[in-house]
Design an enzyme around this catalytic site. Structure first.
Site: not given
Ligand code: G6Q
Length: 543
Positions: A208, A214, A269-270, A355, A386, A506
């Site tokens: 996003k 990462e 994001g989620r 989250e 199990h 971050k």
């Molecule tokens: C989701 C969070 C988080 C995010 C990641 C990746 O709701 O904000 O999990 O999706 O940190 O972020 P980017 O998509 O900006 O790389």
């Protein structure tokens, strides 16, 4: 006007008194007292059957919970979300994942602009691109069609696509090989590409913000791998596309923005795999299946928006979570899908739930008076049976189980499916009813073993039953949990749509990374434990 504290609300206090009056009752007694309980405390909406009779509730509990929801203004808050109000108040944003699955002719206005046409324009662009990949028309740098898709993203830009890809694998184009890279641990990307032919590989960089360390680190490694294999920087444009809200950052990385699929800051994001973040999924299952999935989401959205609270499936699910968490002191929720395709569903829901609702201050910034999100975890059945089910049956902690299953298997094979579902029904039954000492004795068990073989029962569970794991069914299921999370957040009066805890992580790593890398000993100003760990790491790395 100040909002009354949750625990001071008359309905909250009535719920507490009601809980006390039920305290001594066992689910066995509830069922014995009402032979219709199993069907009266169940409801069906948009093809999902939701049996909540194995919760420690009565119809009065449901009336009180829905009264509480009315009192805190849940219906008005639902309307505000769907209208595009800026309900994510700490970030000043609308929360409009529901717009991502709105039909073409819908109208949802953000900052004076109807966002629905833009949503469909991106979906159309994704569909055209997916078709080019799937049909072999999109050629790589050396003229080869694409056979491997590698999605690079993390958190919301990974968990949704990978969960849904696994869930809908049955519908996927088997000639395409889809992989998902998220961890900054070099092992993740190294293992993902080691047996791939670069000339047939497409990387989707899903981020996003396009600043997540990462994802950018993995993207740069993928790029070096590709350029080394194909011998030219020119190859990048044929093998890299981006999904992002940040066009400028995308061009800085060297991806042509013509090959960028856009989404918007009003998609968390989620909550984003039904936006362009789902590009890898759309390539795998095809645009039609993807659109069927969106239609499933939309059906549940409409149900949530319009159904009266007592018949509103996500609202009830959320209210029961509040009841179990705050009144019956359940500590965690186990997500137990009896479907191997849903193996990543618990991991996906961990992010969606924890989250969103892992918060401890109200919208006004005051401490929340009660526990917020329970811990979510789980594994597919029957595997979990199990391993950790022992604790759910006989441990000392209260865990609520969500059993998820389908009447029809996508892989009908002999007796498998009946056996699978027999296990699911049996587990919910055993948790609710247990086995008394008398019953154990009557089986001829030696006295000294009776306490060990006794099951208290009275353990709450929900059973969520669908016909078949179709793309639409997955959409309905995800939307059910999204709106359940929303409902919980409204009751607790928290912001379910920010994630300052993630932002902290971050920032912190960015401070330590140069201290690990620098050739000269850096001055360390952390606590004595962190300083010692950094020094030890540097020494062992010969720095
Ligand atoms: C989701 C969070 C988080 C995010 C990641 C990746 O709701 O904000 O999990 O999706 O940190 O972020 P980017 O998509 O900006 O790389």
């Amino acid at each position: 006007m100040t909002t009354p504290s949750l625990t001071q609300r008359p309905t909250w206090q009535a719920l507490a008194r009601h809980r006390d009056s039920l305290q001594s009752e066992h689910l066995r007694q509830f069922f014995a007292a009402d032979p219709n309980r199993g069907t009266s405390l169940a409801l069906e909406a948009v093809g999902i059957y939701f049996d909540y009779s194995k919760n420690r509730v009565t119809s009065e509990t449901i009336s009180l919970l829905t009264a509480l929801a009315e009192e805190v203004g849940l219906p008005a808050r639902i309307a505000a979300m769907f209208r595009g109000d800026k309900i994510n108040t700490t970030e000043g944003r609308s929360v409009l994942h529901v717009a991502l699955r709105a039909p073409r002719d819908a109208k949802i206005v953000v900052d004076g602009e109807n966002v629905v046409p833009a949503v469909h324009a991106v979906l159309d662009k994704m569909a055209a691109f997916s078709e080019r990949i799937r049909s072999g028309q999109w050629l790589g740098f050396t003229g080869q069609p694409i056979r491997n898709i590698v999605n690079i993203g993390i958190g919301g830009s990974d968990l949704g696509p990978v969960m849904a890809y696994e869930a809908l694998r049955h519908y996927s184009e088997r000639g395409l090989n889809c992989r998902f890279v998220s961890n900054v641990d070099g092992t993740d990307i190294a293992e993902a590409v080691r047996d791939l032919d670069a000339s047939e590989t497409l990387f989707i960089i899903a981020s996003k913000t396009f600043t997540t360390i990462e994802t950018l680190t993995n993207a740069h490694s993928a790029r070096s791998w590709l350029v080394a294999a194909l011998g030219s920087e020119q190859a990048v444009s044929k093998h890299f596309v981006a999904v992002s809200t940040a066009a400028e950052e995308v061009s800085k990385f060297g991806i042509d923005t013509a090959n960028m699929f856009e989404f918007w800051d009003w998609v968390g994001g989620r909550y984003s795999y039904d936006a362009a973040i789902g590009l890898s999924l759309m390539i795998a299952i095809g645009p039609n299946n993807f659109r069927d999935m969106l239609a499933g989401f939309h059906a549940m959205d409409e149900h949530f928006r319009t159904a009266p609270l007592p018949q509103n499936l996500p609202a009830l699910h959320g209210l029961l979570t509040v009841w179990n968490t705050n009144f019956l002191e359940a500590e965690s929720v186990a997500i137990l899908p009896y479907d191997q395709y849903l193996k990543r569903f618990p991991a996906y829901l961990q992010q969606l739930t924890m989250e969103s609702n892992g918060k401890s201050v109200t919208l006004e910034g005051n401490p929340v008076a009660v526990n917020t999100s329970p811990v979510y975890w789980g594994e597919p059945g029957t595997n979990g049976q199990h391993s950790f089910y022992q604790l759910i049956h006989q441990g000392t902690r209260r865990i609520v189980c969500d059993f998820l299953g389908f009447t029809h298997s996508l892989n009908p094979l002999g007796k498998h499916h009946d056996l699978l579902m027999a296990n699911m029904f049996a587990q919910a039954e055993a948790l609710a009813f247990g086995k008394t000492a008398e019953e154990v004795k009557a089986e001829g068990t030696a006295d000294r073993l009776v306490p060990h073989r006794t099951f208290a029962g009275n353990r709450a569970s929900n059973t969520i039953l669908l016909d078949k794991l179709t793309p639409a069914a997955l959409g309905k299921l995800v939307a059910l949990y999204e709106h359940s999370v929303f409902t919980q957040g409204i009751i607790w009066n928290i912001n379910s749509f920010d994630q300052w805890g993630v932002e902290l992580g971050k920032v912190l790593a960015k401070r330590i990374a140069p201290e690990l890398e620098s050739a000269a000993s850096p001055p360390l100003a952390h606590d004595s434990s962190t300083n010692a760990l950094i020094e030890r790491y540097r020494k062992q790395r010969g720095r």
